[in-house]
Design a protein around this motif. Structure first.
Motif, PDB file in Angstrom:
ATOM      1  N   ARG A 119      13.484   5.395   4.442  1.00 31.54           N
ATOM      2  CA  ARG A 119      12.048   5.375   4.728  1.00 31.54           C
ATOM      3  C   ARG A 119      11.363   6.068   3.563  1.00 31.54           C
ATOM      4  O   ARG A 119      11.568   7.251   3.298  1.00 31.54           O
ATOM      5  CB  ARG A 119      11.753   6.114   6.033  1.00 31.54           C
ATOM      6  N   THR A 120      10.548   5.319   2.838  1.00 30.91           N
ATOM      7  CA  THR A 120       9.934   5.877   1.636  1.00 30.91           C
ATOM      8  C   THR A 120       8.671   5.119   1.267  1.00 30.91           C
ATOM      9  O   THR A 120       8.510   3.942   1.628  1.00 30.91           O
ATOM     10  CB  THR A 120      10.924   5.839   0.452  1.00 30.91           C
ATOM     11  N   ASP A 121       7.802   5.804   0.539  1.00 34.30           N
ATOM     12  CA  ASP A 121       6.637   5.155  -0.054  1.00 34.30           C
ATOM     13  C   ASP A 121       6.841   4.919  -1.545  1.00 34.30           C
ATOM     14  O   ASP A 121       5.915   4.554  -2.257  1.00 34.30           O
ATOM     15  CB  ASP A 121       5.371   5.987   0.184  1.00 34.30           C
ATOM     16  N   ALA A 130      10.921   9.986   3.210  1.00 31.01           N
ATOM     17  CA  ALA A 130      10.533  10.359   4.569  1.00 31.01           C
ATOM     18  C   ALA A 130      11.738  10.472   5.494  1.00 31.01           C
ATOM     19  O   ALA A 130      11.681  11.184   6.496  1.00 31.01           O
ATOM     20  CB  ALA A 130       9.546   9.335   5.132  1.00 31.01           C
ATOM     21  N   ARG A 186       5.107  -1.706  -5.278  1.00 31.89           N
ATOM     22  CA  ARG A 186       3.828  -0.993  -5.423  1.00 31.89           C
ATOM     23  C   ARG A 186       3.311  -0.990  -6.859  1.00 31.89           C
ATOM     24  O   ARG A 186       2.237  -0.471  -7.127  1.00 31.89           O
ATOM     25  CB  ARG A 186       3.978   0.455  -4.948  1.00 31.89           C
ATOM     26  N   GLU A 239       0.848  -1.177   0.000  1.00 30.75           N
ATOM     27  CA  GLU A 239       0.000   0.000   0.000  1.00 30.75           C
ATOM     28  C   GLU A 239       0.890   1.235   0.000  1.00 30.75           C
ATOM     29  O   GLU A 239       2.097   1.171   0.225  1.00 30.75           O
ATOM     30  CB  GLU A 239      -0.908  -0.014   1.230  1.00 30.75           C
ATOM     31  N   SER A 240       0.270   2.402  -0.252  1.00 33.31           N
ATOM     32  CA  SER A 240       1.055   3.638  -0.384  1.00 33.31           C
ATOM     33  C   SER A 240       1.365   4.243   0.983  1.00 33.31           C
ATOM     34  O   SER A 240       0.822   5.280   1.354  1.00 33.31           O
ATOM     35  CB  SER A 240       0.306   4.650  -1.255  1.00 33.31           C
ATOM     36  N   HIS A 241       2.207   3.561   1.754  1.00 32.83           N
ATOM     37  CA  HIS A 241       2.707   4.125   2.998  1.00 32.83           C
ATOM     38  C   HIS A 241       4.196   3.867   3.067  1.00 32.83           C
ATOM     39  O   HIS A 241       4.735   3.015   2.362  1.00 32.83           O
ATOM     40  CB  HIS A 241       1.988   3.516   4.209  1.00 32.83           C
ATOM     41  N   CYS A 242       4.862   4.609   3.928  1.00 34.57           N
ATOM     42  CA  CYS A 242       6.314   4.492   3.997  1.00 34.57           C
ATOM     43  C   CYS A 242       6.723   3.191   4.681  1.00 34.57           C
ATOM     44  O   CYS A 242       6.098   2.752   5.655  1.00 34.57           O
ATOM     45  CB  CYS A 242       6.897   5.679   4.771  1.00 34.57           C
ATOM     46  N   VAL A 243       7.760   2.583   4.152  1.00 34.40           N
ATOM     47  CA  VAL A 243       8.315   1.366   4.733  1.00 34.40           C
ATOM     48  C   VAL A 243       9.808   1.563   4.958  1.00 34.40           C
ATOM     49  O   VAL A 243      10.426   2.461   4.379  1.00 34.40           O
ATOM     50  CB  VAL A 243       8.075   0.132   3.837  1.00 34.40           C
ATOM     51  N   THR A 288       7.930   9.820  -2.253  1.00 42.11           N
ATOM     52  CA  THR A 288       8.640  10.837  -1.481  1.00 42.11           C
ATOM     53  C   THR A 288       9.625  10.151  -0.531  1.00 42.11           C
ATOM     54  O   THR A 288       9.544   8.950  -0.273  1.00 42.11           O
ATOM     55  CB  THR A 288       7.662  11.695  -0.664  1.00 42.11           C
TER      56      THR A 288
END
Length: 363
Positions: free
Chosen positions: A27-29, A34, A339, A3-7, A32
């Protein structure tokens, strides 16, 4: 698919200079940035470098290739063990051969093996899909360069120059919404960079490199060799375009020169190739930010700066880590692959349309 969240993702890159393996956490999606996490480096020993050198130019099944692949997997597994809390990894592998218009591309090492060892998913084989769809398969860092340009707040076009074994450049227009948008990126290999310098130092002097370019700075450029180099058909081709590690005839062309003169000439060739790249940029960038080992070569950096009209600075000048930027790029690309987002486009590899590459292997 993620999903579109940072990992928290680990990127790993072993370059054409055969020094070792870089590891960097991001840390990124996949769009961007993070935050930046810890980094580590696992050097290849002299005997390991000898194994990899013996396999250069080899394809699966060729002598020495299986041994090189096992070495690459072992080195990367050792590096991965130094990191905690990783959710995903991007594994580039060790490039042994790159022939996009012929046999394809070959990065030694299996991401499936590393996923089983590490216990979390590994994204790998980033280049094959791009080549199968008509692209060069390289360079792949430009999508990350676009994210970095936005991250540092650039508003005008900027260029990222990576001086690894081969030089590559990315022109970025950060005003575009997405890296795959028309006019957002132009990227291609400029020409040889550290590889011929390091190879000459090893073969003649038994040294890994000319530290800081000190010996090259004491030499004189052979103008005839430089002129012949710049007449190579590669420089007349329109980008995107890419090179293998060994530029045909370059080392043979300086065989008659002294050590210092040969290194000076090879350095000037690398600088001239970078300057030639400027002719292809849509507009002049506000600055060139340099990453890769070549930025530590003061003589090479001086030669490049003398040939260009804009500022040439190491990426540390804008708060980035030039030693780990390529590893971070494959962390970023791993999330994009997971993704289902594009990792290359016509402006970066010459592929017909924006395409995502890579395999995802799970434990």
């Amino acid at each position: 698919m993620l999903e579109s969240h940072c990992v928290t993702v680990l990127g790993m890159m072993s370059g054409t200079s055969l020094d070792g393996v870089d590891g960097a956490v991001l840390r990124t999606d996949g769009e961007t940035i993070a935050g930046f996490g810890p980094t580590a480096y696992r050097a290849y020993t002299p005997s390991e470098r000898a194994v990899l050198r013996a396999a250069l130019g080899g394809w699966p099944g060729d002598p020495g290739v299986e041994e090189a692949a096992e070495l690459v997997e072992t080195a990367h597994a050792e590096l991965m063990a130094r990191f905690d809390g990783i959710e995903l990894a991007g594994f580039h592998g060790q490039t042994l051969a790159h022939d996009p218009r012929g046999r394809g591309t070959h990065q030694a090492g299996s991401g499936a093996v590393l996923a089983m060892i590490a216990g979390y998913p590994v994204v790998w084989d980033f280049r094959s899909s791009d080549i199968q769809l008509g692209g060069q398969g390289a360079p792949l860092a430009p999508f990350y360069h676009f994210a970095l340009a936005r991250h540092i707040g650039a508003t005008a076009p900027v260029a990222f120059l990576n001086l690894g074994g081969v030089g590559n450049v990315t022109w970025v227009d950060p005003s575009r919404a997405r890296p795959e948008d028309d006019g957002a990126l132009l990227a291609f290999d400029t020409g040889p960079a550290n590889a011929p310098l390091d190879d000459l130092c090893l073969s003649r002097l038994g040294l890994a490199r000319d530290d800081g370019g000190a010996l090259a700075a004491a030499g004189h450029v052979d103008s005839a060799v430089l002129r012949a180099f710049m007449e190579d058909s590669y420089f007349y081709r329109m980008p995107p375009k890419s090179l293998d590690r060994d530029f045909p005839g370059l080392l043979a062309g300086v065989a008659h020169l002294s050590d210092a003169d040969a290194l000076a000439t090879l350095s000037e060739c690398a600088a001239a190739a970078v300057a030639e790249a400027f002719a292809h940029f849509p507009t002049e960038p506000a600055q060139i930010l340099v990453c890769g080992g070549g930025r530590h070569n003061a003589d090479l950096m001086r030669r490049i700066a003398l040939r260009l009209s804009c500022a040439v600075k190491p990426v540390e000048s804008v708060g980035l880590d030039g030693d780990m930027l390529e590893a971070q790029a494959f962390a970023y690309l791993a999330v994009r692959v997971a993704r289902g987002l594009p990792t290359s486009c016509p402006g970066t590899t010459g592929v017909g349309a924006a395409v995502g590459g890579g395999q995802v292997s799970t434990p």
